[in-house]
Motif scaffolding. Structure first.
Motif: not given
Length: 273
Positions: A261-266
């Motif tokens: 998946t491609q999560h936003d930066a933490p």
């Protein structure tokens, strides 16, 4: 007894064992290590850090340990893919995982760190799908009984909605049809029971993934066993003086994921200049 021994023919008197001891219980006498037994926490740092395998403790032969070097560790890119690609699996094949595989998984997971190296973590595993079906049926029955009387504990009312949805869709809402269950617990009075359990399950999950197994962090099962119908924990043999850190259902997945998946930066809080 620690059975702390030094092979003087191998020892190069580098002092690494004393320098790295977290309990600071190793000292050097004429260059050779000596240990103060009462302070030792049995972490085996001294055995692991000795460059010539000259040090033995707890009757462990250093030559039986696996060597640590770059070629024996996973490449960073593969580790990144494993971490980014892990999924919570909610669809499982009925096929059981061989008991030998489960035992091996737990044996390796048992190396997970614990607070102050107390190593009191208990791994309660359901390794028989028939027993798992009994647990599945008992969990649903008992939770429904509690819903009727006296009612779900405050804050867990949402479980009733999940149970109703599961009945309507014909879904095993508590264990997602998984053939196996792992519950990790640790004594209440330990230094870090919750953290110890979560660390262990995190390591179990990643190792299981390398063996083609799927896992799911099972919060509904934890609520059911630890808070809604605690008599279930007696059925599972979990001691009353233990904190249930979490539950994890697992087995061979009936679903395939093809990409990460491609999560936003933490959110990152940088302290410093």
């Amino acid at each position: 007894m620690l059975n702390f021994r030094i092979d003087e023919d191998r020892c190069i008197q580098c002092g690494e064992c004393a320098a790295d001891c977290p309990a600071m219980c190793i000292s050097l006498d004429n260059g050779l290590p000596e240990i103060h037994e009462k302070r030792c926490i049995r972490c085996q740092h001294c055995l692991a850090v000795c460059p010539t395998a000259a040090l033995s403790i707890l009757d462990k032969d250093p030559d039986d340990s696996r060597p640590l070097h770059k070629d024996s560790l996973p490449a960073p890119e593969k580790m990144e893919t494993l971490l980014m690609g892990r999924r919570s699996v909610r669809r499982y094949k009925p096929d059981p995982v061989p008991k030998e595989t489960i035992r091996h998984l737990l044996q390796i997971t048992g190396h997970a760190p614990t607070g102050m190296n107390v190593r009191q973590t208990l791994y309660t595993v359901v390794d028989d799908p028939e027993v798992m079906n009994e647990v599945r049926a008992a969990t649903l029955r008992r939770v429904k009984e509690v819903i009727e009387d006296p009612g779900l504990p405050k804050g867990l009312e949402i479980v009733g909605k999940y149970v109703a949805a599961g009945d309507k869709m014909g879904v095993d809402i508590f264990y997602r049809g998984a053939p196996h269950l792992l519950i990790v617990s640790s004594p209440h009075n330990g230094p870090s029971p919750d953290a110890d359990c979560l660390i262990a399950l995190s390591q179990f999950e990643l190792l299981a993934a390398t063996m083609g197994l799927g896992t799911v962090w099972d919060g509904l099962a934890k609520w059911a066993i630890a808070r809604i119908a605690p008599d279930l924990r007696e059925r599972l043999g979990i001691p009353e003086d233990h904190t249930i850190g979490y539950a994890m259902a697992f087995g061979y997945p009936a679903v395939t994921y093809y990409r990460t998946t491609q999560h936003d930066a933490p959110a990152i809080n940088v302290v410093g200049s």
